[in-house]
Design an enzyme around this catalytic site. Structure first.
Site, PDB file in Angstrom:
ATOM      1  CE1 TYR A 133      -3.452  28.588  71.399  1.00 15.97           C
ATOM      2  CE2 TYR A 133      -5.386  28.956  70.026  1.00 15.97           C
ATOM      3  CZ  TYR A 133      -4.609  28.121  70.808  1.00 15.97           C
ATOM      4  OH  TYR A 133      -4.983  26.805  70.969  1.00 15.97           O
ATOM      5  CD  GLN A 194      -1.233  22.691  75.610  1.00  7.90           C
ATOM      6  OE1 GLN A 194      -2.098  23.041  76.423  1.00  7.90           O
ATOM      7  NE2 GLN A 194      -1.461  21.795  74.672  1.00  7.90           N
ATOM      8  CG  ASN A 217     -10.014  26.063  73.495  1.00 13.50           C
ATOM      9  OD1 ASN A 217      -9.368  26.735  74.297  1.00 13.50           O
ATOM     10  ND2 ASN A 217      -9.690  24.829  73.174  1.00 13.50           N
ATOM     11  CB  SER A 240     -19.889  36.891  66.663  1.00  9.64           C
ATOM     12  OG  SER A 240     -19.711  37.850  65.657  1.00  9.64           O
ATOM     13  CD  GLN A 262     -21.366  38.460  62.684  1.00 12.46           C
ATOM     14  OE1 GLN A 262     -20.631  38.294  63.641  1.00 12.46           O
ATOM     15  NE2 GLN A 262     -20.935  38.294  61.439  1.00 12.46           N
ATOM     16  CD  GLU A 330     -17.866  41.148  67.178  1.00  8.68           C
ATOM     17  OE1 GLU A 330     -16.743  40.666  66.903  1.00  8.68           O
ATOM     18  OE2 GLU A 330     -18.879  40.447  67.358  1.00  8.68           O
ATOM     19  CG  ASP A 364     -16.384  38.867  59.733  1.00  9.66           C
ATOM     20  OD1 ASP A 364     -16.060  39.643  60.651  1.00  9.66           O
ATOM     21  OD2 ASP A 364     -17.307  38.047  59.833  1.00  9.66           O
ATOM     22  CD  GLU A 418       0.992  64.809  96.197  1.00 13.24           C
ATOM     23  OE1 GLU A 418       2.005  64.091  96.043  1.00 13.24           O
ATOM     24  OE2 GLU A 418       0.108  64.947  95.340  1.00 13.24           O
TER      25      GLU A 418
END
Length: 438
Positions: A133, A194, A217, A240, A262, A330, A364, A418
């Site tokens: 994505y 979707q 998002n 972040s 950041q 992070e 980054d 067992e």
């Protein structure tokens, strides 16, 4: 009013203040959860028709079929060819460095034979299909395309399917160029919950994938959380974070800008500086006050620093490392004269940047290691995205006849304990002196 909080590790209320600073409300917006659940259910039931409807509603893109929403490869190649020379060179250099780093992570199948002739081992296989994505619209994250697609292809994933929203039908050229460089196999101009649903459940046009990775998002995050178990996901990332341990030898302006780097992400981002030198903290704060008005995203930075940032005066560098381990950030910069002196004290961090020249921003974009990192203290138990996230491990067990005589009684005894008698019998059936007896 001060731009950023000042804390002292020797204050009686320090632990409480730090706990408040680190607190992040990860509870989900119920309206987002309900809307996401409805979309997922609808796509699971109606497939292509639902995808088309939501794409028309949310992205204002109408199409007669989902097939018409696929962005053809020649468009990616054209986007790559049309990039300004400097931008293309930067993207190619970043891709090469990311690929080179991740090639060293690739695991291989291994076996060994123990003393009784039993072969044991681990078979490494890549996932078949992965969904990536990529946010669309105003946001353009070509670096995220590289960081997600390249490790998957290095791992040997057969097919990487990228989905990205294209509001009003506008395709982001640098994202498509990154897809061309990153080894993506197909790109669909769909987004939101979707798109996650289509990747997880499949439709008549889009085949289901085994894992979904990449940022999005709140609706995308909610959708990934809900489809986990049907497919794998990389992680649910929080805001972040950067934490800097400094000894006072790095120019204050550099550290101030690293904190800004950041804080400018969004108002919930977190930027913290730990240092045993109070005068240096003063210098950094002064640099921040002076530099902030020059920042295009000054309003976001100010809110982030005011709400979630801190300059923390520690007793020592050792204590700074101890606090850093508790925070488990992070991104962790060890901005000191001799960073290797302190790195062995660090146990929990997504990525560790050593020395004053190792700015987090290089990680980054182009240093090589992955920028998809654990947030919200999850570095205590999780790792950066890597090739290993796109490979599976299967155990190999080939027991010899001699090995069955040794292992059988052990398994039988434990199985009886067992109350699993068929398990015991299964092992006991192999207790023979020669193959001719059975």
């Amino acid at each position: 009013m001060s731009l950023i909080k000042r804390l002292n590790s020797q204050s009686g209320d320090f632990d409480a203040c730090l706990r408040t600073l680190l607190a992040f409300d990860a509870s989900q917006d119920e309206s987002i959860e309900q809307a996401t659940a409805a979309i997922l259910k609808d796509v699971a039931q109606r497939g292509d028709d639902a995808v088309l409807e939501y794409t028309a509603r949310f992205d204002r893109v109408s199409a007669d079929s989902v097939a018409a929403l696929e962005i053809p490869r020649h468009e990616w190649q054209a986007a790559l060819a049309a990039l300004p020379a400097a931008q293309r060179s930067a993207l190619e250099s970043a891709a090469q460095r990311v690929r080179s780093y991740h090639e060293r992570q690739r695991a291989e199948t291994w076996t060994y034979t123990d003393e009784d002739g039993t072969l044991l081992g681990q078979k490494i296989t890549p996932l078949d299909r992965v969904g990536l994505y990529v946010p669309g619209g105003k946001a353009a994250y070509p670096s995220s395309v590289l960081m997600n697609a390249i490790p998957a292809k290095v791992a040997g994933v057969q097919e990487v399917i990228m989905v990205t929203p294209t509001p009003d039908g506008v395709h982001n050229p640098i994202v498509l160029a990154a897809a061309a460089l990153g080894g993506v196999d197909r790109v669909w101009g769909i987004g939101g919950a979707q798109a996650v649903a289509a990747l997880a459940y499949g439709t008549s046009t889009i085949k289901p994938v085994d894992k979904i990775v990449g940022p999005g998002n709140a609706y995308v995050a909610a959708a990934k959380r809900r489809v986990f178990g049907v497919v794998g996901i990389d992680m649910i990332a929080g805001p972040s974070e950067i934490l800097i341990i400094a000894d006072g030898t790095t120019p204050p302006d550099w550290v101030a800008m690293d904190l800004f780097s950041q804080a400018e992400h969004d108002e919930l981002a977190q930027a913290i500086l730990l240092c045993p030198d109070a005068a240096y903290l003063d210098q950094v704060e002064a640099a921040m006050e002076r530099l902030l008005p020059t920042m295009p995203r000054a309003k976001i930075i100010r809110t982030s620093l005011g709400d979630r940032g801190a300059l923390i005066h520690t007793q020592s560098m050792e204590e700074a490392c101890e606090i850093a381990n508790h925070i488990a950030p992070e991104h962790l910069e060890i901005s000191t004269e001799n960073p290797m002196q302190w790195v062995d004290l660090i146990r929990h961090a997504g990525a560790i940047f050593l020395g004053r020249y190792s700015s987090e921003s290089l990680g980054d974009y182009c240093a090589g290691p992955n920028h998809v990192l654990p947030t919200s203290r999850t570095a205590r138990f999780s790792s950066p995205l890597g090739v290993y996230d796109f490979q599976k491990r299967s155990s190999l067990i080939q027991v010899s006849q001699h090995g069955a005589q040794l292992l059988g009684p052990i398994a039988s005894t434990l199985a009886h304990g067992e109350g699993l008698y068929a398990h015991a019998a299964s092992a006991e059936y192999r207790l023979t002196t020669s193959d001719s007896e059975h």
